[in-house]
Motif scaffolding. Structure first.
Motif, PDB file in Angstrom:
ATOM      1  N   VAL A 296       2.713  10.666   3.251  1.00 29.22           N
ATOM      2  CA  VAL A 296       2.284   9.384   3.825  1.00 29.22           C
ATOM      3  C   VAL A 296       1.795   9.583   5.249  1.00 29.22           C
ATOM      4  CG1 VAL A 296       3.069   7.091   4.523  1.00 29.22           C
ATOM      5  CG2 VAL A 296       3.821   8.046   2.340  1.00 29.22           C
ATOM      6  N   ALA A 297       2.563  10.340   6.049  1.00 28.45           N
ATOM      7  CA  ALA A 297       2.186  10.542   7.448  1.00 28.45           C
ATOM      8  C   ALA A 297       0.864  11.293   7.562  1.00 28.45           C
ATOM      9  CB  ALA A 297       3.298  11.307   8.172  1.00 28.45           C
ATOM     10  N   LEU A 298       0.680  12.355   6.769  1.00 30.52           N
ATOM     11  CA  LEU A 298      -0.567  13.118   6.843  1.00 30.52           C
ATOM     12  C   LEU A 298      -1.763  12.280   6.383  1.00 30.52           C
ATOM     13  CD1 LEU A 298       0.588  16.627   5.560  1.00 30.52           C
ATOM     14  CD2 LEU A 298       0.223  15.873   7.918  1.00 30.52           C
ATOM     15  N   LEU A 299      -1.565  11.463   5.346  1.00 30.11           N
ATOM     16  CA  LEU A 299      -2.664  10.602   4.902  1.00 30.11           C
ATOM     17  C   LEU A 299      -3.042   9.606   5.990  1.00 30.11           C
ATOM     18  CD1 LEU A 299      -4.597   9.551   2.754  1.00 30.11           C
ATOM     19  CD2 LEU A 299      -2.722   8.144   1.858  1.00 30.11           C
ATOM     20  N   ARG A 300      -2.049   9.011   6.629  1.00 29.36           N
ATOM     21  CA  ARG A 300      -2.345   8.037   7.692  1.00 29.36           C
ATOM     22  C   ARG A 300      -3.010   8.714   8.881  1.00 29.36           C
ATOM     23  NH1 ARG A 300      -2.563   4.746   3.974  1.00 29.36           N
ATOM     24  NH2 ARG A 300      -0.682   3.606   3.373  1.00 29.36           N
ATOM     25  N   ILE A 301      -2.574   9.930   9.193  1.00 35.08           N
ATOM     26  CA  ILE A 301      -3.222  10.656  10.293  1.00 35.08           C
ATOM     27  C   ILE A 301      -4.678  10.937   9.935  1.00 35.08           C
ATOM     28  CG2 ILE A 301      -3.251  12.861  11.529  1.00 35.08           C
ATOM     29  CD1 ILE A 301      -0.197  12.831  11.380  1.00 35.08           C
ATOM     30  N   GLY A 302      -4.923  11.326   8.687  1.00 39.41           N
ATOM     31  CA  GLY A 302      -6.310  11.546   8.262  1.00 39.41           C
ATOM     32  C   GLY A 302      -7.132  10.281   8.344  1.00 39.41           C
ATOM     33  N   GLN A 303      -6.573   9.167   7.930  1.00 39.92           N
ATOM     34  CA  GLN A 303      -7.294   7.899   8.019  1.00 39.92           C
ATOM     35  C   GLN A 303      -7.608   7.543   9.467  1.00 39.92           C
ATOM     36  OE1 GLN A 303      -4.467   5.484   5.861  1.00 39.92           O
ATOM     37  NE2 GLN A 303      -5.795   5.408   4.050  1.00 39.92           N
ATOM     38  N   GLY A 304      -6.610   7.727  10.343  1.00 35.49           N
ATOM     39  CA  GLY A 304      -6.840   7.416  11.747  1.00 35.49           C
ATOM     40  C   GLY A 304      -7.867   8.323  12.377  1.00 35.49           C
ATOM     41  N   ALA A 305      -7.820   9.620  12.036  1.00 33.91           N
ATOM     42  CA  ALA A 305      -8.783  10.556  12.605  1.00 33.91           C
ATOM     43  C   ALA A 305     -10.198  10.242  12.138  1.00 33.91           C
ATOM     44  CB  ALA A 305      -8.400  11.986  12.215  1.00 33.91           C
ATOM     45  N   LEU A 306     -10.385   9.963  10.826  1.00 33.22           N
ATOM     46  CA  LEU A 306     -11.715   9.607  10.335  1.00 33.22           C
ATOM     47  C   LEU A 306     -12.207   8.289  10.935  1.00 33.22           C
ATOM     48  CD1 LEU A 306     -11.827  10.613   6.563  1.00 33.22           C
ATOM     49  CD2 LEU A 306     -12.965  11.683   8.514  1.00 33.22           C
ATOM     50  N   ALA A 307     -11.271   7.361  11.171  1.00 33.10           N
ATOM     51  CA  ALA A 307     -11.682   6.105  11.809  1.00 33.10           C
ATOM     52  C   ALA A 307     -12.209   6.362  13.213  1.00 33.10           C
ATOM     53  CB  ALA A 307     -10.501   5.144  11.845  1.00 33.10           C
ATOM     54  N   ASN A 308     -11.580   7.286  13.942  1.00 33.38           N
ATOM     55  CA  ASN A 308     -12.081   7.634  15.275  1.00 33.38           C
ATOM     56  C   ASN A 308     -13.444   8.309  15.187  1.00 33.38           C
ATOM     57  OD1 ASN A 308      -9.854   6.598  16.559  1.00 33.38           O
ATOM     58  ND2 ASN A 308      -8.778   8.560  16.706  1.00 33.38           N
TER      59      ASN A 308
END
Length: 406
Positions: A296-308
């Protein structure tokens, strides 16, 4: 007497004192009857009065606190006066001084009590010497009794002081425990608020941002078909955000992870490319198994990074890499955008506003025992890495493995 840890000890000592007084009174009565003489009647009468005054102490102890001290002083003076008259008539009554020792120490305080014990010891020795002559037993007996009474009285006083200190410490510890429990509850509330804020930022907020961009693109389209395509993507994004919002309510695992982390990252890359036109490549090890919380944490980090990347990088290409590295799991998101200087990175780590995404990714990495690294230079893109050691928690099967096993 207020209840404390020494209450049973005090009750036992009081019962022993009553037994000692009763036994000595019986001994004095028998000795007086055996000796006989003209003093028999007055001695028995004074002995009965002594026992009655002693028994009245129970009523004095039950008196209201405001009048108890005054009545206690009257009671102890009356008891001593009756005892003095009794020993003047029957010298054997001098042995009744032993229970008086304990009464003096308990009632008269730490200074007056020992002084009264010394005075009563001297009176007992003089009475015995006047009746039987100065003998070793007539001197040693009262002295030993006084010494034992002093030791017991001082020992009980020390125990009582220690008990009071321990009770005060216990009360302080209980108050500290209650305060700590309240603080932990407050910290739990704040932690949960922070977690929900990150979840909403990484899912619903990003979906809403994508919907806004797609609708702006639809408005700016000259032809009909491009506008319809943007609207379709916006609808799909809204459906995904709705699913995430419902998951928050149900407190279930992310639906994107039902088949594992690698397929979830591929789906994230595909939808991002469709929404923004950025080419997103994924190199993920599908056989990698990590705990669900780490997924869950890695997926959310990926989502946040792609959003940036979408909002700030002005990139045309991005890459997501997931695999093993140095006994742990590594997630990397890189882009070929404009990047930024290390000074801007330091400001973004401490400022508010748009920097929440970076701070949220850092917090998520720390929660799973990992570390977030940001490598960025102006004009050379940005690279975000997350390393999570295997020692963080027990390794659990991925959701996909769990479904296959079922």
């Amino acid at each position: 007497m207020a209840h404390s840890s020494l209450t049973p000890v005090f009750v036992g000592l009081r019962a022993g004192l009553h037994c000692l007084t009763g036994g000595l009174a019986v001994l004095v009565a028998l000795r007086t009857l055996v000796e006989g003489g003209p003093e028999l009647g007055p001695a028995l009468a004074l002995l009965a009065l002594f026992v009655a005054v002693y028994a009245a102490g129970s009523f004095v102890a039950a008196a209201p606190a405001g009048r108890r001290d005054r009545w206690t002083a009257v009671w102890i003076v009356a008891l001593c006066a009756v005892w003095a008259c009794l020993v003047a008539v029957a010298s054997v009554a001098a042995y009744l001084v032993f229970p008086l020792f304990f009464l003096f120490l308990h009632v008269l305080g730490p200074r007056t009590g020992p002084l009264a014990v010394i005075c009563a010891t001297g009176i007992a020795i003089l009475v015995l010497a006047a009746h039987d002559g100065l003998t070793l037993g007539g001197v040693i007996g009262p002295l030993v009794g006084a010494g034992v009474a002093l030791l017991i009285g001082l020992g009980y006083r020390a125990l009582a002081q220690e008990a009071r200190e321990r009770e005060a410490l216990l009360a302080e510890l209980l108050a500290t425990r209650d305060l700590l429990a309240a603080t932990e509850r407050q910290q739990g509330v704040l932690a949960e608020r922070s977690r929900l804020a990150r979840e909403i930022h990484d899912t619903v907020a990003q979906d809403l941002s994508s919907i806004q961009m797609l609708l702006h693109a639809a408005e700016a389209s000259d032809g009909e078909r491009p506008g319809i395509e943007h609207v379709r993507l916006a609808r799909e994004t809204a459906a995904s955000g709705l699913a995430d919002a419902r998951r928050f309510i149900r407190e279930l695992a992310p639906p994107d992870l039902e088949r594992g982390l690698a397929p979830a990252l591929e789906r994230l890359a595909r939808t991002t490319a469709q929404r923004t036109g950025i080419d997103v490549e994924v190199d993920a090890d599908a056989s990698l198994e990590v705990p669900v919380a780490v997924q869950v944490a890695l997926l959310r980090i990926g989502q946040g990074a792609l959003a940036n990347v979408v909002q700030h990088a002005e990139a045309g290409r991005a890459a997501i890499t997931l695999g093993r590295e140095d006994g742990g799991t590594r997630l990397e998101i890189a882009d070929d955008g404009r990047g930024f200087s290390p000074q801007m990175l330091e400001v973004a780590s401490t400022a508010g506003g748009d920097s929440f995404g970076l701070r949220a990714m850092t917090e998520r990495a720390a929660e799973i025992g990992g570390a977030l690294e940001v490598d960025a230079e102006p004009g050379r893109g940005t690279r975000i890495r997350v390393r999570v050691p295997d020692a963080v928690g027990p390794t659990a099967p991925s959701p996909a493995s769990a479904v296959e096993a079922a």
